[in-house]
Design a protein around this motif. Sequence first.
Motif, PDB file in Angstrom:
ATOM      1  N   HIS A 165       0.823  -0.799  -0.312  1.00 19.91           N
ATOM      2  CA  HIS A 165      -0.308   0.017   0.145  1.00 19.91           C
ATOM      3  C   HIS A 165       0.289   1.067   0.218  1.00 19.91           C
ATOM      4  O   HIS A 165       0.014   2.156  -0.851  1.00 19.91           O
ATOM      5  CB  HIS A 165      -1.109  -0.084   1.207  1.00 19.91           C
ATOM      6  CG  HIS A 165      -1.874  -0.267   0.646  1.00 19.91           C
ATOM      7  ND1 HIS A 165      -2.925  -0.359   0.179  1.00 19.91           N
ATOM      8  CD2 HIS A 165      -2.758  -1.757   1.747  1.00 19.91           C
ATOM      9  CE1 HIS A 165      -4.175  -1.445   0.297  1.00 19.91           C
ATOM     10  NE2 HIS A 165      -3.791  -2.711   1.473  1.00 19.91           N
ATOM     11  N   SER A 169       0.781   4.630  -2.791  1.00 19.73           N
ATOM     12  CA  SER A 169       0.651   5.864  -2.891  1.00 19.73           C
ATOM     13  C   SER A 169       2.171   6.297  -3.340  1.00 19.73           C
ATOM     14  O   SER A 169       2.109   7.334  -3.464  1.00 19.73           O
ATOM     15  CB  SER A 169       1.056   5.269  -1.366  1.00 19.73           C
ATOM     16  OG  SER A 169      -0.046   5.508  -0.163  1.00 19.73           O
ATOM     17  N   LEU A 177      -5.392   6.559  -2.859  1.00 19.96           N
ATOM     18  CA  LEU A 177      -5.783   6.478  -1.255  1.00 19.96           C
ATOM     19  C   LEU A 177      -6.939   5.483  -1.475  1.00 19.96           C
ATOM     20  O   LEU A 177      -7.128   4.598  -0.149  1.00 19.96           O
ATOM     21  CB  LEU A 177      -6.426   7.531  -1.166  1.00 19.96           C
ATOM     22  CG  LEU A 177      -4.873   8.598  -0.870  1.00 19.96           C
ATOM     23  CD1 LEU A 177      -5.358  10.010   0.028  1.00 19.96           C
ATOM     24  CD2 LEU A 177      -4.552   8.075   0.289  1.00 19.96           C
ATOM     25  N   LYS A 178      -7.812   5.399  -2.088  1.00 21.00           N
ATOM     26  CA  LYS A 178      -9.358   4.451  -2.455  1.00 21.00           C
ATOM     27  C   LYS A 178      -8.408   2.983  -1.697  1.00 21.00           C
ATOM     28  O   LYS A 178      -9.535   2.540  -1.469  1.00 21.00           O
ATOM     29  CB  LYS A 178      -9.624   4.797  -3.806  1.00 21.00           C
ATOM     30  CG  LYS A 178      -9.116   3.486  -4.997  1.00 21.00           C
ATOM     31  CD  LYS A 178      -9.856   3.817  -6.007  1.00 21.00           C
ATOM     32  CE  LYS A 178      -9.228   2.968  -6.998  1.00 21.00           C
ATOM     33  NZ  LYS A 178      -9.965   2.800  -7.991  1.00 21.00           N
ATOM     34  N   LEU A 180      -5.745   1.928   0.000  1.00 18.59           N
ATOM     35  CA  LEU A 180      -5.928   1.855   1.397  1.00 18.59           C
ATOM     36  C   LEU A 180      -7.363   2.354   2.234  1.00 18.59           C
ATOM     37  O   LEU A 180      -7.690   1.385   3.360  1.00 18.59           O
ATOM     38  CB  LEU A 180      -5.506   2.449   1.494  1.00 18.59           C
ATOM     39  CG  LEU A 180      -4.333   2.714   3.257  1.00 18.59           C
ATOM     40  CD1 LEU A 180      -4.127   1.618   4.075  1.00 18.59           C
ATOM     41  CD2 LEU A 180      -3.371   3.978   3.783  1.00 18.59           C
ATOM     42  N   THR A 181      -8.135   2.696   2.159  1.00 22.81           N
ATOM     43  CA  THR A 181      -9.113   3.807   2.857  1.00 22.81           C
ATOM     44  C   THR A 181     -10.751   2.070   2.560  1.00 22.81           C
ATOM     45  O   THR A 181     -11.145   1.496   3.479  1.00 22.81           O
ATOM     46  CB  THR A 181     -10.313   4.589   2.067  1.00 22.81           C
ATOM     47  OG1 THR A 181      -8.960   5.391   1.773  1.00 22.81           O
ATOM     48  CG2 THR A 181     -11.369   4.030   2.827  1.00 22.81           C
ATOM     49  N   ALA A 182     -10.292   1.634   1.475  1.00 17.99           N
ATOM     50  CA  ALA A 182     -10.828   0.149   1.075  1.00 17.99           C
ATOM     51  C   ALA A 182     -10.467  -1.224   2.246  1.00 17.99           C
ATOM     52  O   ALA A 182     -11.532  -1.533   3.103  1.00 17.99           O
ATOM     53  CB  ALA A 182     -11.429  -0.056  -0.581  1.00 17.99           C
ATOM     54  N   GLU A 183      -9.300  -0.838   2.167  1.00 22.77           N
ATOM     55  CA  GLU A 183      -8.931  -2.038   3.108  1.00 22.77           C
ATOM     56  C   GLU A 183      -9.380  -1.365   4.509  1.00 22.77           C
ATOM     57  O   GLU A 183      -9.316  -2.625   5.408  1.00 22.77           O
ATOM     58  CB  GLU A 183      -7.487  -1.682   2.744  1.00 22.77           C
ATOM     59  CG  GLU A 183      -6.397  -3.033   3.511  1.00 22.77           C
ATOM     60  CD  GLU A 183      -6.585  -3.910   3.367  1.00 22.77           C
ATOM     61  OE1 GLU A 183      -5.661  -4.941   3.490  1.00 22.77           O
ATOM     62  OE2 GLU A 183      -6.924  -4.134   2.126  1.00 22.77           O
ATOM     63  N   ARG A 184      -9.034  -0.800   4.890  1.00 28.44           N
ATOM     64  CA  ARG A 184      -9.176  -0.031   5.939  1.00 28.44           C
ATOM     65  C   ARG A 184     -10.797   0.127   6.524  1.00 28.44           C
ATOM     66  O   ARG A 184     -11.403  -0.434   8.116  1.00 28.44           O
ATOM     67  CB  ARG A 184      -8.734   1.371   6.688  1.00 28.44           C
ATOM     68  CG  ARG A 184      -7.519   1.275   6.556  1.00 28.44           C
ATOM     69  CD  ARG A 184      -7.004   2.594   7.328  1.00 28.44           C
ATOM     70  NE  ARG A 184      -5.754   2.326   7.502  1.00 28.44           N
ATOM     71  CZ  ARG A 184      -4.417   3.399   7.449  1.00 28.44           C
ATOM     72  NH1 ARG A 184      -5.577   4.646   7.109  1.00 28.44           N
ATOM     73  NH2 ARG A 184      -3.079   3.685   7.974  1.00 28.44           N
ATOM     74  N   SER A 185     -11.991   0.116   6.098  1.00 28.01           N
ATOM     75  CA  SER A 185     -13.179  -0.213   6.197  1.00 28.01           C
ATOM     76  C   SER A 185     -13.619  -1.350   5.935  1.00 28.01           C
ATOM     77  O   SER A 185     -14.730  -2.122   6.450  1.00 28.01           O
ATOM     78  CB  SER A 185     -14.006   0.213   5.539  1.00 28.01           C
ATOM     79  OG  SER A 185     -13.941   0.130   3.616  1.00 28.01           O
TER      80      SER A 185
END
Length: 186
Positions: A165, A169, A177-178, A180-185
């Motif tokens: 990731h 970046s 960023l999408k 990482l955001t998807a992974e965290r959600s």
Amino acid sequence: HPSYYHRNSIQQLELPQRKAALIVPAFETLHYRLTFPKSKAELLSMLDMGSLYTFRYHVWPKGHAPTDYAKWRTATVPYRVAWQPDFEPYVVVRRDCPRYDQRFVGFGWNKVSHIMELDAQEYELLVLPNAFMIHMPHAPSFDISKFRLSAAYRGCLQTLREEFHQDLSRRYGAAALKYLTAERSL
């Protein structure tokens, strides 16, 4: 004949001049012996009778759900799908596409990271309407056994995912960023 169909699709979709990954929808059987379907209609019949399933739907549906099997059933032309977390389709791509990330050897995240990189490079993800593959049952690999049994293996994989990731970046900036955001959600 499958290779003729793929060659034809590659020419029709002008793949040599286009950044596209052609998705081959994946199915599986629990039978060790199977008469391979000769057509999509035959495959759909086997699917409806329960002798075939969409690939890994009972253990890892996220891996192939974006293929949109319901749409594929009636599709006659290639259709575009969007990247989603954990998507790991089987694809046909040009030779000059990004290579698999060699950090992900053994079990876990090789196909996922590859599709993520293709998406980051703005490859179109196109599902072929008349292509399919069937995964046959086999004994679990040594690597999947290690993944299931070893917390250390899973921890190492998580560290590699985080590094990947960070690399995305650095290479693709805000566009990455999408992922990482998807992974965290999840």
